[in-house]
Design a protein around this motif. Sequence first.
Motif, mmCIF file in Angstrom:
data_model
loop_
_atom_site.group_PDB
_atom_site.id
_atom_site.type_symbol
_atom_site.label_atom_id
_atom_site.label_comp_id
_atom_site.label_asym_id
_atom_site.label_seq_id
_atom_site.Cartn_x
_atom_site.Cartn_y
_atom_site.Cartn_z
ATOM 1 N N GLY A 190 3.686 -11.209 31.413
ATOM 2 C CA GLY A 190 4.178 -12.530 30.175
ATOM 3 C C GLY A 190 5.136 -13.396 30.209
ATOM 4 N N PRO A 191 5.595 -14.153 29.321
ATOM 5 C CA PRO A 191 6.469 -14.580 29.715
ATOM 6 C C PRO A 191 7.449 -14.015 29.158
ATOM 7 N N SER A 192 8.061 -12.438 28.003
ATOM 8 C CA SER A 192 8.421 -11.829 27.087
ATOM 9 C C SER A 192 7.622 -10.666 27.455
ATOM 10 N N GLU A 193 8.924 -9.930 26.771
ATOM 11 C CA GLU A 193 9.099 -8.263 26.360
ATOM 12 C C GLU A 193 7.422 -8.087 25.080
ATOM 13 N N PHE A 194 7.793 -8.836 24.737
ATOM 14 C CA PHE A 194 6.682 -8.517 23.229
ATOM 15 C C PHE A 194 5.661 -9.977 23.145
ATOM 16 N N HIS A 195 5.406 -10.630 24.603
ATOM 17 C CA HIS A 195 4.184 -11.822 24.333
ATOM 18 C C HIS A 195 3.776 -10.731 25.628
ATOM 19 N N VAL A 196 2.655 -10.223 25.597
ATOM 20 C CA VAL A 196 2.040 -9.611 27.132
ATOM 21 C C VAL A 196 0.460 -9.988 26.650
ATOM 22 N N ILE A 197 0.426 -11.653 28.285
ATOM 23 C CA ILE A 197 -0.734 -11.706 28.383
ATOM 24 C C ILE A 197 -0.945 -11.628 30.155
ATOM 25 N N GLY A 198 -0.269 -11.253 30.308
ATOM 26 C CA GLY A 198 -0.954 -10.739 31.818
ATOM 27 C C GLY A 198 -1.655 -9.178 32.618
ATOM 28 N N THR A 199 -2.045 -8.879 33.407
ATOM 29 C CA THR A 199 -3.252 -8.081 33.995
ATOM 30 C C THR A 199 -3.224 -7.031 33.302
ATOM 31 N N LEU A 200 -1.741 -6.285 32.385
ATOM 32 C CA LEU A 200 -1.420 -5.318 32.096
ATOM 33 C C LEU A 200 -2.531 -4.794 30.693
ATOM 34 N N ARG A 201 -2.475 -5.994 29.437
ATOM 35 C CA ARG A 201 -2.732 -6.263 28.607
ATOM 36 C C ARG A 201 -3.909 -5.081 28.196
ATOM 37 N N GLU A 202 -4.638 -4.969 28.980
ATOM 38 C CA GLU A 202 -5.894 -3.978 28.549
ATOM 39 C C GLU A 202 -5.055 -2.906 28.872
ATOM 40 N N TRP A 203 -4.009 -2.633 29.710
ATOM 41 C CA TRP A 203 -4.118 -1.495 30.487
ATOM 42 C C TRP A 203 -3.906 -0.319 29.916
ATOM 43 N N SER A 204 -4.184 1.020 30.431
ATOM 44 C CA SER A 204 -4.686 2.047 29.600
ATOM 45 C C SER A 204 -3.677 3.364 30.342
ATOM 46 N N VAL A 205 -3.136 4.976 29.838
ATOM 47 C CA VAL A 205 -3.182 5.842 30.808
ATOM 48 C C VAL A 205 -3.794 6.828 29.744
ATOM 49 N N VAL A 206 -4.244 6.750 28.432
ATOM 50 C CA VAL A 206 -4.444 7.425 27.479
ATOM 51 C C VAL A 206 -5.564 8.527 27.933
ATOM 52 N N ASP A 207 -6.482 8.330 28.481
ATOM 53 C CA ASP A 207 -7.381 8.825 28.787
ATOM 54 C C ASP A 207 -7.051 10.299 29.610
ATOM 55 N N ALA A 208 -5.664 9.506 30.219
ATOM 56 C CA ALA A 208 -5.764 10.519 31.714
ATOM 57 C C ALA A 208 -4.751 11.611 31.947
ATOM 58 N N LEU A 209 -4.058 11.023 30.540
ATOM 59 C CA LEU A 209 -3.328 12.033 30.054
ATOM 60 C C LEU A 209 -2.986 13.637 30.067
ATOM 61 N N PRO A 210 -4.130 14.299 29.499
ATOM 62 C CA PRO A 210 -4.532 15.666 29.905
ATOM 63 C C PRO A 210 -4.253 16.140 31.159
ATOM 64 N N ARG A 211 -4.140 15.180 31.900
ATOM 65 C CA ARG A 211 -4.495 15.793 33.791
ATOM 66 C C ARG A 211 -3.070 16.300 33.612
ATOM 67 N N ILE A 212 -2.070 15.925 33.267
ATOM 68 C CA ILE A 212 -0.433 16.508 34.037
ATOM 69 C C ILE A 212 -0.302 17.698 33.669
ATOM 70 N N GLU A 213 0.847 18.043 34.713
ATOM 71 C CA GLU A 213 0.722 19.606 34.794
ATOM 72 C C GLU A 213 1.983 19.801 34.957
ATOM 73 N N VAL A 214 2.620 18.494 34.907
ATOM 74 C CA VAL A 214 4.098 19.503 34.867
ATOM 75 C C VAL A 214 4.790 19.275 33.544
ATOM 76 N N PRO A 215 6.223 19.921 33.828
ATOM 77 C CA PRO A 215 7.394 19.730 32.921
ATOM 78 C C PRO A 215 7.623 18.381 32.459
ATOM 79 N N THR A 216 7.007 17.803 31.021
ATOM 80 C CA THR A 216 7.454 16.660 31.133
ATOM 81 C C THR A 216 8.846 16.472 29.652
ATOM 82 N N LEU A 217 9.359 15.379 29.971
ATOM 83 C CA LEU A 217 10.859 15.395 28.797
ATOM 84 C C LEU A 217 10.481 14.083 28.122
#
Length: 299
Positions: free
Chosen positions: A216-243
């Motif tokens: 979108g036009p700024s960091e805090f006004h997200v109106i583009g195609t990512l506005r509904e996107w999330s990776v939350v449901d898939a996170l338990p699949r990550i197997e590598v050490p994560t920081l």
Amino acid sequence: MGLAPSARGTVPFGEHRTWYRVTGELHSGRPPVVVVHGGPGSTHDYLLNLSELADDGWPVVHYDQIGNGGSSHLPDHGADFWTVQLFLDELDNLLRALGIADRYVLLGHSWGGVLAAAHAVARPAGLRGLVIANAPASYPLWLEELAVLRRQLPPGVNETLLRHEAADTTDSAEYHQAMQVFYERHVCRLKPWPRDYTASFYEVYNDPTVYYAMNGPSEFHVIGTLREWSVVDALPRIEVPTLMITGRHDEVTPRSAQPFRDLVPGARWEIFEESSHMPHLEEPERFREVLLARLRDLP
């Protein structure tokens, strides 16, 4: 400023090209750290100081995602072209082209952290470790938190922002002046902004095709195609050490990042007390220490 590159160039990505920069020797023994920048639609410049990891024996790969910087610019491509999958495919293509797909570490910042997490959930065989820096796990959740931060700005600032957003005049000087108040609190608190960060900032606005389409036009006004996107449901699949890394004054609030801690098995979380969204610039010495400690722990 980072170290001088040992190699740089472009690799073909379909009909387009991806620009890259290597510091150190890619096949020297330790897995290279591949740095995935934010945006979408920014450039590698503001993360250049991470090339200093090569001084400690960790080769570093920077690249510009398609659409900006030294990679192919495609200003005539519409929002339907700029997808998360496009950038996942580009990252996979780069790893193969550089011959490092069998052994590498990903460090993703902001949008790059989201992208790196999405890459990791596919469990690529060569991924040895993951650093998710200053990234939200869910854009809808992040938008809720951004609204909270906006309401805490000095009197009149959010009202000015809202007025221009409602009128679709976010290209006005008044909007940009009000936007700067948020940026100086929650994106980069250094004054003046470091040259590398300024370079990336202006690269976005020199060609905002990707940023406007996906964010979108700024960091805090997200109106583009990512506005509904999330990776939350898939996170338990990550197997590598994560920081995980966030700043105390970050636009990515603790609630925005919490799903990484809750759902990625064994994830460690470091909060940088004197930083906002750019702890690698705001607290570079501690950032390097934390990162090197994690890299040395990798199997």
